[in-house]
Write a protein that holds these residues in place. Structure first.
Motif, PDB file in Angstrom:
ATOM      1  N   ASP A 109       0.812  -1.224   0.000  1.00  0.00           N
ATOM      2  CA  ASP A 109       0.000   0.000   0.000  1.00  0.00           C
ATOM      3  C   ASP A 109       0.843   1.271   0.000  1.00  0.00           C
ATOM      4  OD1 ASP A 109      -2.376  -1.402  -0.096  1.00  0.00           O
ATOM      5  OD2 ASP A 109      -2.774  -1.249   2.059  1.00  0.00           O
ATOM      6  N   THR A 110       1.961   1.249   0.703  1.00  0.00           N
ATOM      7  CA  THR A 110       2.825   2.431   0.758  1.00  0.00           C
ATOM      8  C   THR A 110       3.442   2.719  -0.604  1.00  0.00           C
ATOM      9  OG1 THR A 110       3.293   1.997   3.083  1.00  0.00           O
ATOM     10  CG2 THR A 110       4.816   3.459   1.914  1.00  0.00           C
ATOM     11  N   LEU A 111       3.915   1.677  -1.289  1.00  0.00           N
ATOM     12  CA  LEU A 111       4.533   1.871  -2.598  1.00  0.00           C
ATOM     13  C   LEU A 111       3.490   2.148  -3.692  1.00  0.00           C
ATOM     14  CD1 LEU A 111       7.317  -0.877  -2.531  1.00  0.00           C
ATOM     15  CD2 LEU A 111       7.590   1.596  -2.248  1.00  0.00           C
ATOM     16  N   ARG A 112       2.271   1.659  -3.505  1.00  0.00           N
ATOM     17  CA  ARG A 112       1.208   1.880  -4.479  1.00  0.00           C
ATOM     18  C   ARG A 112       0.611   3.284  -4.385  1.00  0.00           C
ATOM     19  NH1 ARG A 112      -3.723   1.952  -3.857  1.00  0.00           N
ATOM     20  NH2 ARG A 112      -3.678   0.943  -1.833  1.00  0.00           N
ATOM     21  N   LYS A 113       0.646   3.871  -3.215  1.00  0.00           N
ATOM     22  CA  LYS A 113      -0.027   5.151  -2.955  1.00  0.00           C
ATOM     23  C   LYS A 113       0.386   6.283  -3.912  1.00  0.00           C
ATOM     24  CE  LYS A 113      -1.380   8.135   0.850  1.00  0.00           C
ATOM     25  NZ  LYS A 113      -2.776   7.807   1.092  1.00  0.00           N
ATOM     26  N   PRO A 114       1.677   6.505  -4.196  1.00  0.00           N
ATOM     27  CA  PRO A 114       2.024   7.586  -5.131  1.00  0.00           C
ATOM     28  C   PRO A 114       1.410   7.390  -6.523  1.00  0.00           C
ATOM     29  CG  PRO A 114       3.985   6.863  -3.945  1.00  0.00           C
ATOM     30  CD  PRO A 114       2.881   5.894  -3.619  1.00  0.00           C
ATOM     31  N   LEU A 115       1.270   6.143  -6.946  1.00  0.00           N
ATOM     32  CA  LEU A 115       0.653   5.861  -8.242  1.00  0.00           C
ATOM     33  C   LEU A 115      -0.813   6.264  -8.210  1.00  0.00           C
ATOM     34  CD1 LEU A 115       3.207   4.030  -8.039  1.00  0.00           C
ATOM     35  CD2 LEU A 115       1.968   2.362  -9.353  1.00  0.00           C
ATOM     36  N   GLU A 116      -1.502   5.779  -7.184  1.00  0.00           N
ATOM     37  CA  GLU A 116      -2.928   6.078  -7.029  1.00  0.00           C
ATOM     38  C   GLU A 116      -3.163   7.587  -6.957  1.00  0.00           C
ATOM     39  OE1 GLU A 116      -6.580   5.013  -3.956  1.00  0.00           O
ATOM     40  OE2 GLU A 116      -4.526   4.586  -3.360  1.00  0.00           O
ATOM     41  N   GLU A 117      -2.373   8.275  -6.170  1.00  0.00           N
ATOM     42  CA  GLU A 117      -2.551   9.722  -6.004  1.00  0.00           C
ATOM     43  C   GLU A 117      -2.263  10.483  -7.296  1.00  0.00           C
ATOM     44  OE1 GLU A 117      -0.011  10.554  -2.661  1.00  0.00           O
ATOM     45  OE2 GLU A 117      -1.589  10.018  -1.213  1.00  0.00           O
ATOM     46  N   THR A 118      -1.249  10.062  -8.032  1.00  0.00           N
ATOM     47  CA  THR A 118      -0.907  10.719  -9.298  1.00  0.00           C
ATOM     48  C   THR A 118      -2.035  10.566 -10.303  1.00  0.00           C
ATOM     49  OG1 THR A 118       1.445  10.371  -8.923  1.00  0.00           O
ATOM     50  CG2 THR A 118       0.760  10.821 -11.190  1.00  0.00           C
ATOM     51  N   PHE A 119      -2.517   9.337 -10.471  1.00  0.00           N
ATOM     52  CA  PHE A 119      -3.595   9.116 -11.426  1.00  0.00           C
ATOM     53  C   PHE A 119      -4.884   9.813 -10.980  1.00  0.00           C
ATOM     54  CE2 PHE A 119      -1.320   5.049 -12.876  1.00  0.00           C
ATOM     55  CZ  PHE A 119      -0.707   5.730 -13.921  1.00  0.00           C
ATOM     56  N   ALA A 120      -5.135   9.860  -9.681  1.00  0.00           N
ATOM     57  CA  ALA A 120      -6.322  10.570  -9.181  1.00  0.00           C
ATOM     58  C   ALA A 120      -6.216  12.063  -9.485  1.00  0.00           C
ATOM     59  CB  ALA A 120      -6.493  10.331  -7.679  1.00  0.00           C
ATOM     60  N   TRP A 121      -5.027  12.643  -9.300  1.00  0.00           N
ATOM     61  CA  TRP A 121      -4.849  14.070  -9.582  1.00  0.00           C
ATOM     62  C   TRP A 121      -5.071  14.357 -11.069  1.00  0.00           C
ATOM     63  CZ3 TRP A 121      -2.044  17.152 -12.782  1.00  0.00           C
ATOM     64  CH2 TRP A 121      -2.097  18.522 -12.522  1.00  0.00           C
ATOM     65  N   ILE A 122      -4.465  13.552 -11.928  1.00  0.00           N
ATOM     66  CA  ILE A 122      -4.614  13.766 -13.374  1.00  0.00           C
ATOM     67  C   ILE A 122      -6.074  13.612 -13.784  1.00  0.00           C
ATOM     68  CG2 ILE A 122      -4.041  12.863 -15.666  1.00  0.00           C
ATOM     69  CD1 ILE A 122      -1.244  12.134 -14.494  1.00  0.00           C
ATOM     70  N   THR A 123      -6.734  12.579 -13.278  1.00  0.00           N
ATOM     71  CA  THR A 123      -8.139  12.356 -13.620  1.00  0.00           C
ATOM     72  C   THR A 123      -9.008  13.522 -13.170  1.00  0.00           C
ATOM     73  OG1 THR A 123      -7.829   9.960 -13.477  1.00  0.00           O
ATOM     74  CG2 THR A 123     -10.094  10.764 -13.377  1.00  0.00           C
ATOM     75  N   ALA A 124      -8.795  14.001 -11.954  1.00  0.00           N
ATOM     76  CA  ALA A 124      -9.592  15.122 -11.437  1.00  0.00           C
ATOM     77  C   ALA A 124      -9.371  16.382 -12.273  1.00  0.00           C
ATOM     78  CB  ALA A 124      -9.248  15.382  -9.967  1.00  0.00           C
TER      79      ALA A 124
END
Length: 191
Positions: A109-124
């Protein structure tokens, strides 16, 4: 002048992009950065901690690059189209997107989080622009801008996968141009 921390992070960024997490050994990081084991572990307690720092830097760099386009001049839809056509080393793929296919990254989860946050920012950010384009009459009413933004991002990321599988940029380019044609298509009877 790069510090040993910068060299370690930059080397890890490149190795993660090229080899993935498992293929990125501490020895390869040290050799690429030109630092010894003591220096590496002085700055980072573990490979995972260094990988996280590299991911966070890659994410920040990608967000800044995308922000310059999406927050730049021009009509909202034109900025989305510019993002879609952003030049990349297509066969290498996205530094962040490639990590999403790495089972060791997504299992942590710690290593996955930057990916999730980046894609969420771009999508938003894409959703905001698509909503604005819709309000200006550049997209049909009734479209879900959030779903459309997720589709735009999925076409880019999926295009990288298709290109790598074919060892050709053609599938990526075709996917992008298909998305562009959908976004710019005018309904019949419109002027």
């Amino acid at each position: 002048m790069s510090t040993s921390i910068d060299k370690l992070i930059e080397t890890t960024q490149a190795l993660l992009w090229e080899r993935g997490y498992v293929g990125t050994s501490p020895r390869a990081i040290q050799d690429g950065a030109g630092v010894g084991q003591g220096s590496m572990y002085h700055h980072f307690r573990s490979k995972a901690e260094l990988a996280l720092a590299a991911e966070e830097r890659s994410a920040a760099e990608l967000i800044e690059e995308v922000r310059q386009i999406l927050d730049g001049p021009g009509e909202p839809l034109e900025r989305v189209l510019t993002y879609l056509r952003l030049e990349r080393d297509i066969l290498k793929g996205c530094r962040i997107g490639r990590l999403a296919a790495d089972p060791d990254i997504v299992a942590d989860d710690t290593l996955r989080k930057p990916l999730e946050e980046t894609f969420a920012w771009i999508t938003a950010r894409l959703a905001d622009l698509l909503h604005e384009a819709q309000a200006r009459g550049h997209l049909p009413p009734g479209l879900d801008s959030q779903a459309l933004a997720a589709t735009v991002l999925a076409v880019r990321q999926g295009g990288y996968v298709l290109a790598r599988a074919a060892n050709s940029t053609a599938p990526y380019e075709q996917a992008i141009e298909g998305m562009v044609s959908l976004l710019t298509r005018r309904p019949e009877g419109s002027d």
